[in-house]
Design a protein around this motif. Structure first.
Motif, PDB file in Angstrom:
ATOM      1  N   THR A 299     -15.067 -12.584 -17.893  1.00 24.90           N
ATOM      2  CA  THR A 299     -13.762 -11.920 -17.895  1.00 24.90           C
ATOM      3  C   THR A 299     -13.978 -10.414 -17.945  1.00 24.90           C
ATOM      4  O   THR A 299     -14.823  -9.928 -18.695  1.00 24.90           O
ATOM      5  CB  THR A 299     -12.905 -12.367 -19.085  1.00 24.90           C
ATOM      6  OG1 THR A 299     -13.534 -11.963 -20.308  1.00 24.90           O
ATOM      7  CG2 THR A 299     -12.740 -13.875 -19.095  1.00 24.90           C
ATOM      8  N   TYR A 300     -13.194  -9.690 -17.156  1.00 22.09           N
ATOM      9  CA  TYR A 300     -13.360  -8.238 -17.107  1.00 22.09           C
ATOM     10  C   TYR A 300     -12.124  -7.617 -16.480  1.00 22.09           C
ATOM     11  O   TYR A 300     -11.260  -8.316 -15.927  1.00 22.09           O
ATOM     12  CB  TYR A 300     -14.607  -7.854 -16.300  1.00 22.09           C
ATOM     13  CG  TYR A 300     -14.665  -8.466 -14.923  1.00 22.09           C
ATOM     14  CD1 TYR A 300     -14.048  -7.854 -13.824  1.00 22.09           C
ATOM     15  CD2 TYR A 300     -15.330  -9.667 -14.698  1.00 22.09           C
ATOM     16  CE1 TYR A 300     -14.088  -8.411 -12.567  1.00 22.09           C
ATOM     17  CE2 TYR A 300     -15.378 -10.239 -13.427  1.00 22.09           C
ATOM     18  CZ  TYR A 300     -14.753  -9.611 -12.367  1.00 22.09           C
ATOM     19  OH  TYR A 300     -14.796 -10.181 -11.118  1.00 22.09           O
ATOM     20  N   ASP A 301     -12.047  -6.288 -16.577  1.00 15.97           N
ATOM     21  CA  ASP A 301     -10.991  -5.519 -15.936  1.00 15.97           C
ATOM     22  C   ASP A 301     -11.659  -4.368 -15.204  1.00 15.97           C
ATOM     23  O   ASP A 301     -12.191  -3.449 -15.825  1.00 15.97           O
ATOM     24  CB  ASP A 301      -9.990  -4.994 -16.965  1.00 15.97           C
ATOM     25  CG  ASP A 301      -8.794  -4.273 -16.325  1.00 15.97           C
ATOM     26  OD1 ASP A 301      -8.870  -3.979 -15.114  1.00 15.97           O
ATOM     27  OD2 ASP A 301      -7.813  -4.008 -17.030  1.00 15.97           O
ATOM     28  N   ALA A 302     -11.643  -4.437 -13.884  1.00  9.12           N
ATOM     29  CA  ALA A 302     -12.306  -3.413 -13.071  1.00  9.12           C
ATOM     30  C   ALA A 302     -11.341  -2.311 -12.638  1.00  9.12           C
ATOM     31  O   ALA A 302     -11.582  -1.619 -11.658  1.00  9.12           O
ATOM     32  CB  ALA A 302     -12.931  -4.058 -11.843  1.00  9.12           C
ATOM     33  N   GLY A 303     -10.236  -2.153 -13.361  1.00 10.28           N
ATOM     34  CA  GLY A 303      -9.258  -1.132 -13.025  1.00 10.28           C
ATOM     35  C   GLY A 303      -8.104  -1.642 -12.207  1.00 10.28           C
ATOM     36  O   GLY A 303      -7.140  -0.920 -11.962  1.00 10.28           O
ATOM     37  N   GLU A 304      -8.150  -2.917 -11.776  1.00 12.96           N
ATOM     38  CA  GLU A 304      -7.067  -3.507 -10.995  1.00 12.96           C
ATOM     39  C   GLU A 304      -6.369  -4.618 -11.754  1.00 12.96           C
ATOM     40  O   GLU A 304      -5.582  -5.363 -11.190  1.00 12.96           O
ATOM     41  CB  GLU A 304      -7.626  -4.074  -9.685  1.00 12.96           C
ATOM     42  CG  GLU A 304      -8.289  -3.053  -8.796  1.00 12.96           C
ATOM     43  CD  GLU A 304      -8.902  -3.702  -7.575  1.00 12.96           C
ATOM     44  OE1 GLU A 304      -8.330  -3.529  -6.482  1.00 12.96           O
ATOM     45  OE2 GLU A 304      -9.922  -4.386  -7.715  1.00 12.96           O
TER      46      GLU A 304
ATOM     47  N   ASP B 291     -20.734  -5.645  -8.023  1.00 12.79           N
ATOM     48  CA  ASP B 291     -20.644  -4.242  -8.437  1.00 12.79           C
ATOM     49  C   ASP B 291     -20.473  -4.123  -9.944  1.00 12.79           C
ATOM     50  O   ASP B 291     -20.990  -3.194 -10.573  1.00 12.79           O
ATOM     51  CB  ASP B 291     -19.464  -3.551  -7.740  1.00 12.79           C
ATOM     52  CG  ASP B 291     -19.614  -3.528  -6.226  1.00 12.79           C
ATOM     53  OD1 ASP B 291     -20.751  -3.375  -5.746  1.00 12.79           O
ATOM     54  OD2 ASP B 291     -18.588  -3.685  -5.530  1.00 12.79           O
ATOM     55  N   ILE B 292     -19.725  -5.049 -10.514  1.00 11.38           N
ATOM     56  CA  ILE B 292     -19.420  -4.979 -11.944  1.00 11.38           C
ATOM     57  C   ILE B 292     -20.615  -5.427 -12.784  1.00 11.38           C
ATOM     58  O   ILE B 292     -20.863  -4.902 -13.874  1.00 11.38           O
ATOM     59  CB  ILE B 292     -18.180  -5.840 -12.239  1.00 11.38           C
ATOM     60  CG1 ILE B 292     -16.981  -5.260 -11.491  1.00 11.38           C
ATOM     61  CG2 ILE B 292     -17.886  -5.923 -13.729  1.00 11.38           C
ATOM     62  CD1 ILE B 292     -15.821  -6.198 -11.374  1.00 11.38           C
TER      63      ILE B 292
END
Length: 595
Positions: free
Chosen positions: A334-339, A469-470
């Protein structure tokens, strides 16, 4: 529960799939309207037999009604075609529900199919039968309506539908929604005759005297078909919709009081039907049970609906009619790449499973569910696993779900035999605070050069940053640790994506420790920073954790990040199974396990 409807214009629709969220089911029911209904078969049937009676009353004037009679026959023929389609769709649903385990109860609101539309009207009318119109022949002057022996297509279709619902463990509690099921109009038939000018009040054949009176002859309504559907499936028929509250309370009592009787059977995938009879010795008891069961049929004979239901059954219950599916490890990032929030499911498909599916076309279906097991996304990829032989395969798929619990499933299914393999993982997403440092799910890496990669086909707009990328790492040297697969190396690399508030330079420090899942003991481990990557506003820290002194067991790796600039802290964790060396077998009851 689920909410389904059928209409002539849109056919069978699933408004809400099986869910434990009753509020969503109520919302689906509240959104149902009568706008999609375009005429009812019982209305056409009533008009048809009323017109037949009118033809008899008209006598010599019947030739003048030939044009109107042709219209009535055409309308009735259309009703029969609609009924055939309706019964066929419900039969397909019943067959597919064999794949949903357990007893299913249908609260069925309907006017039903008129009994005469299926089985005909054996009573007929007295008169000079020059032509039998049951076959749909055109009306010519001098023709009198004859008796109707039933529809040769609808009769077997309807009988098959009854059998399929019964053998799929579906009990139907039918609520007759006809207004006439509440109150019968005593003078309704004579009133219509008076208005048409054919007869009148207090004339010969007064109220209720004729057996073809649609207000007293329930053969022209759907009452009998609803009764048969309820009786055949072990349900109950309720005639007065105005008393639905009391009737629903009775259904609640019936469905809440039952026995589950089971026995082993040697099932073969031949689709054959077997009778079952349940008897109770105690007097005064009623038995409502299915009349038999079908063996699983070959996968090639599955309908599209049956294949979809089997897929959901595999994803939710991890079971199959073709034997226990194979399993393989899976993890969720789980992550938030700015979107916005993202979930990326990673599954390691080992070489033995690839061999199992090798040489045949297989579909890889990634499904994502919310906390109530409602489907958020279904992503289907077809692949020839034969070209991945000789190595493990890392398959990934992702979505952008709302915050909260997410269940991830990957089903691999042989398109020829239905044989399957299943992987599952869970995640919980929390929307980050932009004023604080935030840490995504850490990804553990071990040295490995034989693993191959396959990213599933995602729906919708692609992410600005891919998961590669992440989580930047050299895939030619390292492979992710997926699920609870054991780690046997002395060191692991951890990729920790994180975001920091504001555009200014920040001073971020990392630390890590292990917690024994069995004892809860905190175990500090040496941590060495390896490097940091920046993509847009997203950062990724690589750490090396030494496991040389960590004994075999299951642990939780906690990674802490502290931003000295903003004065905020963040933490994330990931499971880790350490396996040092093989130990001798350990007895536990009658089972043995090698760790």
């Amino acid at each position: 529960m689920a909410v389904l409807s059928y209409s002539m214009l849109r056919g069978l629709r699933v408004h809400e799939f099986l869910t434990s969220d009753h509020a969503k089911a109520r919302q689906a029911v509240a959104s149902l309207t009568a706008k999609e209904i375009a005429g009812r078969a019982d209305e056409v049937e009533t008009e048809y037999w009323e017109f037949a009676e009118k033809m008899q009353w008209a006598g010599a004037q019947q030739g003048e009604l030939a044009s109107e009679a042709n219209k009535m026959l055409a309308a009735r023929k259309e009703s029969r075609l609609q009924a055939q389609n309706y019964v066929s769709r419900l039969t397909a649903l019943a067959k597919a529900l064999r794949l949903v385990p357990g007893q299913k109860s249908f609260i069925f609101f309907s006017t039903g199919i008129p009994n005469t539309l299926i089985y005909g009207n054996p009573s007929g009318f007295q008169g000079d039968y020059t032509t039998n119109l049951a076959g749909g022949a055109a009306v010519v002057p001098g023709t009198v309506f004859s008796l109707d022996a039933g529809d040769s297509v609808l009769v077997p279709l309807f009988e098959t539908m009854l059998k399929e619902f019964s053998t799929s463990n579906c009990s139907v509690y039918a609520f007759d929604t006809r207004e006439s099921a509440q109150v019968t109009s005593l003078f309704g038939f004579d009133g219509r005759q008076f208005e048409s000018g054919v007869g009148g009040f207090f004339s010969a054949g007064a109220a209720g005297s004729n057996v073809s009176n649609p207000f007293v002859n329930d053969k022209l309504t759907g009452m009998d078909t609803l009764k048969r559907l309820s009786k055949q499936t072990g349900g109950q028929y309720y005639s007065n919709i105005a008393r639905y509250e009391k009737s629903m309370a009775e259904v609640q009592g019936i469905t809440g009081t039952y026995y589950v009787v089971g026995y082993s059977i040697a099932a073969a995938p031949d689709g054959k039907f077997h009778d079952v009879k349940v008897e109770v010795k105690r007097k005064g008891c009623q038995v409502r049970a299915q009349t038999g069961y079908f063996n699983p049929k070959p996968f090639q004979e599955f309908t599209a609906l049956e294949k979809d239901l089997q897929l959901l059954d595999l994803a939710l219950n991890e079971r199959s009619d073709f034997g226990a599916p194979k399993t393989f490890p899976m993890t969720a990032l789980t992550y938030d790449a700015g979107e916005g929030l993202r979930v990326r499911a990673l599954a390691r498909i080992p070489g033995d499973i690839i061999e199992f599916f090798g040489g045949r076309a297989a579909e890889l279906v990634a499904l994502f569910f919310d906390g109530q097991e409602n489907v958020l996304s279904l992503q289907r990829t077809t692949a020839d696993l034969d070209k991945y032989r000789g190595a493990d395969l890392l398959f990934t798929s992702g979505i952008a779900p709302p915050a909260g619990a997410v269940k991830c499933r990957l089903v691999i299914r042989d398109l020829e035999t239905g044989q399957s393999a299943v992987a599952s993982a869970k995640a919980f997403l929390v929307k980050p605070d932009p004023a604080r440092i935030a840490v995504a799910t850490p990804l553990l890496l071990v040295p490995e050069v034989t693993i191959k990669n396959l990213d599933g086909m995602a729906k919708g707009k692609p992410d600005l940053l891919t998961w590669h990328d992440i989580y930047p790492f050299d895939s030619s040297r390292y492979a992710p640790v997926v699920g609870d697969e054991p780690v046997r190396t002395g060191k692991v690399v951890v990729v920790v994506p994180f975001t920091i508030p504001g555009p200014d330079e920040h001073d971020v420090a990392f630390s890590a420790y292990l917690v024994n899942s069995a004892s809860g003991q905190n175990l500090p481990v040496p941590v060495q920073p390896l490097g940091r990557f920046v993509q847009a506003h997203l950062h990724a820290q690589l750490l090396e954790i030494t496991l040389d002194r960590v004994p075999s067991g299951k642990y939780m790796v906690y990674v802490n990040a502290g931003d000295r600039t903003s004065g905020t802290l963040a933490s994330a964790h990931v499971p880790l199974t350490v396996e040092r060396s093989a130990a001798p077998p350990r007895a536990r009851g009658t089972h043995f396990r090698v760790s």
